[in-house]
Enzyme design. Structure first.
Site, mmCIF file in Angstrom:
data_model
loop_
_atom_site.group_PDB
_atom_site.id
_atom_site.type_symbol
_atom_site.label_atom_id
_atom_site.label_comp_id
_atom_site.label_asym_id
_atom_site.label_seq_id
_atom_site.Cartn_x
_atom_site.Cartn_y
_atom_site.Cartn_z
ATOM 1 N N GLY A 293 -16.585 11.894 0.687
ATOM 2 C CA GLY A 293 -16.077 10.558 0.394
ATOM 3 C C GLY A 293 -16.037 9.625 1.573
ATOM 4 O O GLY A 293 -15.163 8.755 1.646
ATOM 5 N N ARG B 256 0.829 -1.202 0.000
ATOM 6 C CA ARG B 256 0.000 0.000 0.000
ATOM 7 C C ARG B 256 0.868 1.258 0.000
ATOM 8 O O ARG B 256 0.515 2.268 -0.627
ATOM 9 C CB ARG B 256 -0.918 0.002 1.230
ATOM 10 C CG ARG B 256 -1.974 -1.097 1.182
ATOM 11 C CD ARG B 256 -3.022 -0.877 2.235
ATOM 12 N NE ARG B 256 -3.721 0.382 2.020
ATOM 13 C CZ ARG B 256 -4.358 1.062 2.980
ATOM 14 N NH1 ARG B 256 -4.362 0.604 4.211
ATOM 15 N NH2 ARG B 256 -4.974 2.186 2.691
ATOM 16 N N ASP C 181 -3.195 8.413 3.648
ATOM 17 C CA ASP C 181 -2.316 8.902 2.578
ATOM 18 C C ASP C 181 -1.947 10.364 2.833
ATOM 19 O O ASP C 181 -2.496 11.019 3.719
ATOM 20 C CB ASP C 181 -2.984 8.731 1.204
ATOM 21 C CG ASP C 181 -4.266 9.553 1.051
ATOM 22 O OD1 ASP C 181 -4.190 10.793 1.136
ATOM 23 O OD2 ASP C 181 -5.339 8.963 0.831
ATOM 24 N N HIS D 121 -6.565 8.706 11.631
ATOM 25 C CA HIS D 121 -6.240 7.278 11.555
ATOM 26 C C HIS D 121 -4.756 7.028 11.280
ATOM 27 O O HIS D 121 -4.371 5.928 10.895
ATOM 28 C CB HIS D 121 -7.100 6.598 10.493
ATOM 29 C CG HIS D 121 -8.542 6.501 10.872
ATOM 30 N ND1 HIS D 121 -9.545 6.238 9.965
ATOM 31 C CD2 HIS D 121 -9.162 6.644 12.077
ATOM 32 C CE1 HIS D 121 -10.712 6.231 10.590
ATOM 33 N NE2 HIS D 121 -10.506 6.476 11.867
ATOM 34 N N ALA E 70 -15.638 12.595 -6.745
ATOM 35 C CA ALA E 70 -15.044 13.660 -5.934
ATOM 36 C C ALA E 70 -14.289 14.674 -6.779
ATOM 37 O O ALA E 70 -14.330 15.878 -6.495
ATOM 38 C CB ALA E 70 -14.115 13.053 -4.881
ATOM 39 N N SER F 178 -17.978 6.754 4.188
ATOM 40 C CA SER F 178 -19.007 5.717 4.130
ATOM 41 C C SER F 178 -20.134 5.974 5.118
ATOM 42 O O SER F 178 -21.241 5.450 4.964
ATOM 43 C CB SER F 178 -18.384 4.343 4.425
ATOM 44 O OG SER F 178 -17.934 4.279 5.774
ATOM 45 N N CYS G 216 14.877 0.452 15.413
ATOM 46 C CA CYS G 216 14.432 1.819 15.670
ATOM 47 C C CYS G 216 15.642 2.728 15.791
ATOM 48 O O CYS G 216 16.600 2.417 16.500
ATOM 49 C CB CYS G 216 13.610 1.854 16.958
ATOM 50 S SG CYS G 216 13.191 3.513 17.532
#
Length: 241
Positions: free
Chosen positions: A179, A59, A97, A112, A223, A181, A139
């Site tokens: 956009g 992704r 994103d 999120h 959109a 739900s 890390c």
């Protein structure tokens, strides 16, 4: 509008769909193809981090190849125009994103999380990342390996910046959802919060959301077409005001 307004805009996966990023809950969406309980929970990561990393690595590479669409650009124009007129745009996104930022939006709240960041489970350090993550990665802050996870909110986790978001919403003169739900909480509950506070509400979506009946007005369509039209209406009102 005689004074420059404050707008609260909530965006969901539908605003980025035309940029080639999949939605989640629509027919043919990501969760119709993959089991979120095996990919997007802390338990899934603990059980099989390699599998979870592979999903998010794919992704992330998809995101890096994507570009903002006219809907993202329109919201960036609206933000700039409102600020110049003395108003403000509070832009809160459910998306992980960075297309809002790449389109020019300067203040974006990612409730999120963000796919182009990683978080260490050992020390909670959050770092930018554009490369694949793995269990072997150490890390940079604490030096421990095996704890770098995508900086995204998984099922069962609390979204980020909740107090900041609610404060911003209650300052708004207009609530707009784009956009979304209407089925993912707590974000799906924001329209109800706006209504209880007496704030007008407006939906922009490809088709009516699950909570479409709660909105005072709506624009339906892709959109990349509907958002610029809405923004032009707002800009015209600013010029007239």
């Amino acid at each position: 509008m005689t004074d420059a307004p404050t707008l609260f805009v909530l965006t969901g996966a539908g605003i980025s769909a035309e940029s080639g990023l999949g939605t989640f809950r629509d027919k043919g969406g990501i969760w119709s193809k993959f089991d979120p309980m095996k990919l997007a929970t802390p338990e899934a990561f603990a059980a099989d981090p390699t599998h979870v990393h592979a999903f998010y690595n794919a992704r992330r590479q998809n995101l890096l190849a994507a570009a903002p669409n006219p809907a993202h650009a329109a919201l960036a124009r609206l933000e700039a125009a409102l600020e110049e007129a003395g108003g403000r745009l509070h832009l809160v996104t459910q998306n992980i994103d960075d297309l809002h930022e790449r389109a020019g939006s300067r203040r974006v709240i990612h409730m999120h999380g963000e796919l182009l960041k990683a978080r260490c489970l050992h020390c909670e350090e959050v770092v930018e990342t554009r490369v694949d993550l793995s269990t072997a990665q150490a890390c940079g802050a604490c030096g421990r390996a095996g704890g770098m996870r995508p900086h995204v909110v998984w099922f069962g986790e609390i979204p980020l910046f909740m107090d900041e978001i609610e404060t911003a919403l209650l300052e708004a003169d207009l609530f707009v959802a784009i956009g979304t739900s209407g089925s993912v909480y707590p974000a799906a509950g924001y329209v109800g919060l706006a209504r209880r506070a007496g704030i007008p509400t407006h939906e922009i979506n490809l088709e009516p959301s699950d909570n479409a009946h709660l909105f005072d007005g709506a624009d339906y369509g892709p959109a990349s077409e509907a958002v610029p039209v809405f923004v032009e209406r707002m800009l015209a009102e600013l010029r007239e005001g």
